[in-house]
Design an enzyme around this catalytic site. Structure first.
Site, PDB file in Angstrom:
ATOM      1  N   GLY A   8       9.928   4.079  -0.277  1.00 51.63           N
ATOM      2  CA  GLY A   8       9.551   2.837   0.005  1.00 51.63           C
ATOM      3  C   GLY A   8      10.427   1.857   0.329  1.00 51.63           C
ATOM      4  O   GLY A   8      10.433   0.579  -0.067  1.00 51.63           O
ATOM      5  N   ASP A  13      10.772  -4.984  -1.748  1.00 55.02           N
ATOM      6  CA  ASP A  13      11.409  -4.588  -3.186  1.00 55.02           C
ATOM      7  C   ASP A  13      12.411  -3.445  -2.561  1.00 55.02           C
ATOM      8  O   ASP A  13      13.586  -3.617  -3.135  1.00 55.02           O
ATOM      9  CB  ASP A  13      10.753  -4.099  -4.189  1.00 55.02           C
ATOM     10  CG  ASP A  13       9.724  -5.083  -4.625  1.00 55.02           C
ATOM     11  OD1 ASP A  13       9.875  -6.389  -4.373  1.00 55.02           O
ATOM     12  OD2 ASP A  13       9.182  -4.801  -5.798  1.00 55.02           O
ATOM     13  N   ALA A  81       7.048   3.156  -3.214  1.00 56.83           N
ATOM     14  CA  ALA A  81       6.041   3.432  -2.102  1.00 56.83           C
ATOM     15  C   ALA A  81       4.454   3.086  -2.621  1.00 56.83           C
ATOM     16  O   ALA A  81       4.219   3.073  -3.493  1.00 56.83           O
ATOM     17  CB  ALA A  81       6.277   4.887  -1.725  1.00 56.83           C
ATOM     18  N   SER A 125       2.290  -2.553 -12.150  1.00 55.50           N
ATOM     19  CA  SER A 125       1.824  -3.840 -11.452  1.00 55.50           C
ATOM     20  C   SER A 125       0.937  -4.479 -12.766  1.00 55.50           C
ATOM     21  O   SER A 125       0.163  -4.019 -13.519  1.00 55.50           O
ATOM     22  CB  SER A 125       0.828  -3.967 -10.497  1.00 55.50           C
ATOM     23  OG  SER A 125       0.424  -4.891 -10.105  1.00 55.50           O
ATOM     24  N   GLU A 127      -1.328  -6.066 -12.152  1.00 58.48           N
ATOM     25  CA  GLU A 127      -2.717  -5.997 -11.652  1.00 58.48           C
ATOM     26  C   GLU A 127      -3.641  -4.834 -12.582  1.00 58.48           C
ATOM     27  O   GLU A 127      -4.731  -4.930 -12.790  1.00 58.48           O
ATOM     28  CB  GLU A 127      -3.029  -5.538 -10.487  1.00 58.48           C
ATOM     29  CG  GLU A 127      -2.498  -6.450  -9.358  1.00 58.48           C
ATOM     30  CD  GLU A 127      -3.734  -7.413  -9.247  1.00 58.48           C
ATOM     31  OE1 GLU A 127      -4.987  -7.343  -9.362  1.00 58.48           O
ATOM     32  OE2 GLU A 127      -3.395  -8.716  -9.158  1.00 58.48           O
ATOM     33  N   TYR A 149      -6.338  -1.390  -6.405  1.00 57.06           N
ATOM     34  CA  TYR A 149      -4.917  -1.319  -6.401  1.00 57.06           C
ATOM     35  C   TYR A 149      -4.509  -1.200  -7.773  1.00 57.06           C
ATOM     36  O   TYR A 149      -3.634  -0.458  -8.200  1.00 57.06           O
ATOM     37  CB  TYR A 149      -4.418  -2.506  -5.685  1.00 57.06           C
ATOM     38  CG  TYR A 149      -3.010  -2.599  -6.060  1.00 57.06           C
ATOM     39  CD1 TYR A 149      -2.104  -1.926  -5.238  1.00 57.06           C
ATOM     40  CD2 TYR A 149      -2.318  -3.419  -6.792  1.00 57.06           C
ATOM     41  CE1 TYR A 149      -0.588  -2.310  -5.188  1.00 57.06           C
ATOM     42  CE2 TYR A 149      -0.879  -3.764  -7.325  1.00 57.06           C
ATOM     43  CZ  TYR A 149      -0.203  -2.813  -6.296  1.00 57.06           C
ATOM     44  OH  TYR A 149       1.260  -3.072  -6.450  1.00 57.06           O
ATOM     45  N   LYS A 153      -2.669   1.651  -9.900  1.00 59.43           N
ATOM     46  CA  LYS A 153      -1.160   1.600 -10.624  1.00 59.43           C
ATOM     47  C   LYS A 153      -1.275   1.919 -12.128  1.00 59.43           C
ATOM     48  O   LYS A 153      -0.506   2.426 -12.870  1.00 59.43           O
ATOM     49  CB  LYS A 153      -0.904  -0.075 -10.479  1.00 59.43           C
ATOM     50  CG  LYS A 153      -0.435  -0.384  -9.102  1.00 59.43           C
ATOM     51  CD  LYS A 153       0.978   0.367  -8.826  1.00 59.43           C
ATOM     52  CE  LYS A 153       1.638  -0.322  -7.816  1.00 59.43           C
ATOM     53  NZ  LYS A 153       2.948   0.363  -7.500  1.00 59.43           N
TER      54      LYS A 153
END
Length: 318
Positions: A8, A13, A81, A125, A127, A149, A153
């Protein structure tokens, strides 16, 4: 010379991390699904496009991952990624889960299979926590994700923990709260605000239309956060860390800072539309980064007001 593989590398980042590692004397390999076709604009913007060795790797394909690891033989792998937009994850839940969860599993399994002494960083994350109300989330706060998402994660987080315990792989997850920079694409709300405000300051008559501007987040500066990633892999014992500023602000405050930096009154140029609200969202995000402060010696250098101004200044320079 240490060798790092960044999966990624073309994202925000990935680019900042590549620059940090190059500055520290690493040989940096940057992974992308198609290294010959990808533009790598962020690497070019940071002036390091020619310094990163680019490799094609599909983290959804175990064979591709294993072949790359055996070829590069990295000392450290950074997994940044996967689909990176919370909003987009509601429209592409399968792609989100596969690119994050399956991709992470392939990397862990390939490290195990290779039997190489690789240190592994996984991009977690905030999240994962979902809505914790006023509670400042730390490493022991339960996960209650409210988006595809966040679900993906959370699955990746537990995969990392399992491989660390079951196979003694030196794998760590950074549970990063929101972090921004001029390298953010416009689909992220902070950059959308900065770019619209910059156009309005230049004479555009447009109105910026946003969703819920009363959400509150802990916003940090991306170059600060990639340093925390590197610090995690320098520890002798792998562990997980919440990375955040410890300061929470409403989105309307970020909007105000951006427009004020451009000598504008945001209320004259912004309106909200319920059509932009997410099916489920986190009202407030609060973080407790004490463990990272104490164990990594890491502290955020910039907070929300600084970030709004820095992103506006980057547009002015451009």
């Amino acid at each position: 010379m240490k060798i790092a593989l960044i999966c990624g590398v073309s994202g925000q980042d990935g680019a900042y991390l590549a620059k940090l590692l190059l500055d520290k004397g690493y040989q940096v390999y940057g992974g992308s699904r198609d290294a010959q076709m990808a533009s790598f604009n962020n690497l070019s913007r940071l002036g390091i496009r020619q310094d990163v060795k680019l490799v094609s790797i599909s983290i959804n394909d175990f064979r591709s991952v294993l072949q790359t690891i055996l070829k590069v033989k990295p000392d450290e792998i950074y997994n940044l990624a996967g689909q990176s937009s919370v909003g987009l994850s509601f429209e592409q839940p399968v792609e989100t889960l596969e690119s994050i969860s399956i991709g992470t599993l392939n990397l862990l399994e390939a490290i195990r299979f290779s039997n190489l002494p690789i240190k592994f960083y996984n991009a977690g994350s905030s999240e994962c926590f979902g809505d914790t109300g006023k509670l400042a989330a730390d490493e022991l706060t339960p996960f209650r994700p409210r988006s595809p998402y966040g679900v993906a994660k959370a699955a990746a987080f537990w995969q990392v923990a399992n491989y660390r315990e079951a196979y003694q792989i030196q794998a760590s997850t950074g549970i990063l709260f929101n972090h921004e920079s001029p390298l953010r694409p416009e689909r992220f709300v902070t950059q959308k605000i900065v770019m619209a405000a910059s156009r309005i300051a230049a004479g555009s008559k447009e109105t910026l239309i946003l969703g819920n501007i009363d959400i509150a987040r802990d916003w940090g500066w991306a170059p600060d956060y990639v340093e925390a990633m590197w610090l995690m892999l320098q520890k002798e014992k792998a562990d997980d860390y919440v990375i955040a500023t410890g300061e929470t602000n409403k989105l309307r405050d970020f909007i105000r800072v951006v427009f004020e930096t451009l000598d504008l009154n945001w209320q004259e140029h912004v309106r909200t539309d319920p059509a932009f609200f997410r099916p489920t969202d986190i009202a407030e995000g609060h973080a407790n980064p004490t463990k990272a402060n104490h164990q990594l010696g890491w502290n955020a250098r910039y907070t929300m007001d600084d970030i709004g101004r820095l992103m506006v200044e980057a547009r002015r320079v451009k």
